[in-house]
Write a protein that holds these residues in place. Sequence first.
Motif, PDB file in Angstrom:
ATOM      1  N   GLN A  36       0.836  -1.208   0.000  1.00 35.97           N
ATOM      2  CA  GLN A  36       0.000   0.000   0.000  1.00 35.97           C
ATOM      3  C   GLN A  36       0.868   1.254   0.000  1.00 35.97           C
ATOM      4  O   GLN A  36       0.591   2.216  -0.734  1.00 35.97           O
ATOM      5  CB  GLN A  36      -0.907  -0.012   1.236  1.00 35.97           C
ATOM      6  CG  GLN A  36      -1.854   1.150   1.332  1.00 35.97           C
ATOM      7  CD  GLN A  36      -2.684   1.105   2.606  1.00 35.97           C
ATOM      8  OE1 GLN A  36      -2.387   0.378   3.545  1.00 35.97           O
ATOM      9  NE2 GLN A  36      -3.748   1.888   2.644  1.00 35.97           N
ATOM     10  N   ILE A  37       1.934   1.244   0.792  1.00 38.55           N
ATOM     11  CA  ILE A  37       2.852   2.383   0.838  1.00 38.55           C
ATOM     12  C   ILE A  37       3.539   2.558  -0.510  1.00 38.55           C
ATOM     13  O   ILE A  37       3.660   3.671  -1.028  1.00 38.55           O
ATOM     14  CB  ILE A  37       3.893   2.186   1.957  1.00 38.55           C
ATOM     15  CG1 ILE A  37       3.211   2.162   3.326  1.00 38.55           C
ATOM     16  CG2 ILE A  37       4.954   3.287   1.906  1.00 38.55           C
ATOM     17  CD1 ILE A  37       4.102   1.647   4.429  1.00 38.55           C
ATOM     18  N   GLU A  38       3.990   1.439  -1.096  1.00 42.73           N
ATOM     19  CA  GLU A  38       4.656   1.506  -2.400  1.00 42.73           C
ATOM     20  C   GLU A  38       3.740   2.073  -3.462  1.00 42.73           C
ATOM     21  O   GLU A  38       4.140   2.932  -4.261  1.00 42.73           O
ATOM     22  CB  GLU A  38       5.142   0.104  -2.795  1.00 42.73           C
ATOM     23  CG  GLU A  38       6.010   0.075  -4.044  1.00 42.73           C
ATOM     24  CD  GLU A  38       5.196   0.022  -5.318  1.00 42.73           C
ATOM     25  OE1 GLU A  38       5.724   0.415  -6.372  1.00 42.73           O
ATOM     26  OE2 GLU A  38       4.026  -0.413  -5.273  1.00 42.73           O
ATOM     27  N   GLU A  39       2.501   1.603  -3.488  1.00 44.10           N
ATOM     28  CA  GLU A  39       1.556   2.077  -4.500  1.00 44.10           C
ATOM     29  C   GLU A  39       1.252   3.560  -4.340  1.00 44.10           C
ATOM     30  O   GLU A  39       1.012   4.267  -5.320  1.00 44.10           O
ATOM     31  CB  GLU A  39       0.271   1.257  -4.415  1.00 44.10           C
ATOM     32  CG  GLU A  39       0.442  -0.183  -4.890  1.00 44.10           C
ATOM     33  CD  GLU A  39      -0.753  -1.053  -4.558  1.00 44.10           C
ATOM     34  OE1 GLU A  39      -1.719  -0.531  -3.952  1.00 44.10           O
ATOM     35  OE2 GLU A  39      -0.727  -2.253  -4.902  1.00 44.10           O
ATOM     36  N   LYS A  40       1.300   4.049  -3.105  1.00 42.54           N
ATOM     37  CA  LYS A  40       1.029   5.462  -2.850  1.00 42.54           C
ATOM     38  C   LYS A  40       2.241   6.343  -3.144  1.00 42.54           C
ATOM     39  O   LYS A  40       2.095   7.456  -3.676  1.00 42.54           O
ATOM     40  CB  LYS A  40       0.611   5.644  -1.383  1.00 42.54           C
ATOM     41  CG  LYS A  40       0.323   7.076  -0.970  1.00 42.54           C
ATOM     42  CD  LYS A  40      -0.085   7.157   0.493  1.00 42.54           C
ATOM     43  CE  LYS A  40      -0.373   8.595   0.914  1.00 42.54           C
ATOM     44  NZ  LYS A  40      -0.764   8.681   2.354  1.00 42.54           N
ATOM     45  N   SER A  41       3.432   5.853  -2.826  1.00 43.13           N
ATOM     46  CA  SER A  41       4.629   6.701  -2.856  1.00 43.13           C
ATOM     47  C   SER A  41       5.445   6.601  -4.142  1.00 43.13           C
ATOM     48  O   SER A  41       6.013   7.596  -4.598  1.00 43.13           O
ATOM     49  CB  SER A  41       5.538   6.361  -1.664  1.00 43.13           C
ATOM     50  OG  SER A  41       4.847   6.479  -0.438  1.00 43.13           O
ATOM     51  N   SER A  42       5.523   5.419  -4.746  1.00 46.20           N
ATOM     52  CA  SER A  42       6.402   5.234  -5.901  1.00 46.20           C
ATOM     53  C   SER A  42       6.059   6.115  -7.095  1.00 46.20           C
ATOM     54  O   SER A  42       6.965   6.538  -7.817  1.00 46.20           O
ATOM     55  CB  SER A  42       6.424   3.765  -6.319  1.00 46.20           C
ATOM     56  OG  SER A  42       7.163   3.005  -5.381  1.00 46.20           O
ATOM     57  N   PRO A  43       4.765   6.419  -7.379  1.00 49.39           N
ATOM     58  CA  PRO A  43       4.490   7.310  -8.514  1.00 49.39           C
ATOM     59  C   PRO A  43       5.099   8.694  -8.362  1.00 49.39           C
ATOM     60  O   PRO A  43       5.299   9.397  -9.357  1.00 49.39           O
ATOM     61  CB  PRO A  43       2.958   7.377  -8.536  1.00 49.39           C
ATOM     62  CG  PRO A  43       2.517   6.101  -7.899  1.00 49.39           C
ATOM     63  CD  PRO A  43       3.524   5.838  -6.824  1.00 49.39           C
ATOM     64  N   ALA A  44       5.405   9.116  -7.111  1.00 51.48           N
ATOM     65  CA  ALA A  44       6.018  10.422  -6.873  1.00 51.48           C
ATOM     66  C   ALA A  44       7.542  10.361  -6.841  1.00 51.48           C
ATOM     67  O   ALA A  44       8.204  11.385  -6.656  1.00 51.48           O
ATOM     68  CB  ALA A  44       5.503  11.002  -5.553  1.00 51.48           C
TER      69      ALA A  44
END
Length: 339
Positions: A36-44
């Motif tokens: 969940q953290i990866e999906e939220k943060s990686s696009p940025a």
Amino acid sequence: MKIRFLLASLLLAVAPIGAAVPAGTLTGELEAKIRQIEEKSSPAFVFIGGGSGVVISPDGYMLTNHHVAGKSQTWQVFLGGGRRFMADMVGKDPFGDICLLKLRGAKDLPFVEFGDSDSLEMGEYVVAIGNPFMLGRSDYQPTVTVGVVSAIHRFQTNYSDAIQTDASINPGNSGGPLVDFQGKLLGINGQIMFRHGNKVNTGVGFAIPVSQIRRFLPALKKANGGEVNHGQILGLVFSSDWPDGKGAPVQEVQKGTTAEKAGFQAGDWIVKVGPYSVVNPRRARGLLLTWPAGSAVKVVVRRGSEEKELTVTLDEWKVTPPATPAPQQPAQPRRRRNK
């Protein structure tokens, strides 16, 4: 997005090789949270030169380390997934090892919100997102590593109030985000400890806290591509004989200096700078360096049996920053041939 997880020894329960991790178990819940953290943060996440960066606003402001991007005013960068932008330098903090850039034409970009590094406690889980050894440049997918906050308020060379973590950080992670388990920004990764000349992770990494970065942002945005300076109080001379834990004892206040004008006196003990407690002179100096020059900072001193609050406008800290790894040269924009 694909995920590269380097969990090291974090997971407490390990499923047999090839077995699916059952939902509802400690391991399954932890893996779901990290995804969940990866999906939220990686696009940025931002690929910049040989290092990393992160978008912090929908209109394209981004942060990275000065030792990653400080040698050029213009960079070609890529977001997670491969979207390309040109980025212009907005402001540099050479001593604090931070650069603020702005992506041209950016609108409605994914970004990482600022968290609260001041509330961190040792043992809290954190996630580092980066581009170690430039592994992600083939598919523009960052690497995700997980660890804990090993210590807080470390004075490590020019990182005077750093977060220490055992999340795996290697060359190429510099400038990337350290986030909490809500996916909010806690700091910018930038240094590691290494032994025997091997510049690889040893379980000791350092991040510049977002509380410090937040104080510098207004000055960085006004810098017009130039540099900002850190703060200090000229005229304070600390005693060399002090017991840890009681504060920073002032031995002398030099005449005509900022310290004298602010009301400091010989015999004072500095016990707080801003909202932070002071245990010794090193901690006092380190805290003052987390504000930009010109800031009005409240300092609490113990004078006899009483405490007194002084407000001081910080002088410039003028010092050559320590040597940092040489940055990769900026990528050049691709040029189309005329048909």
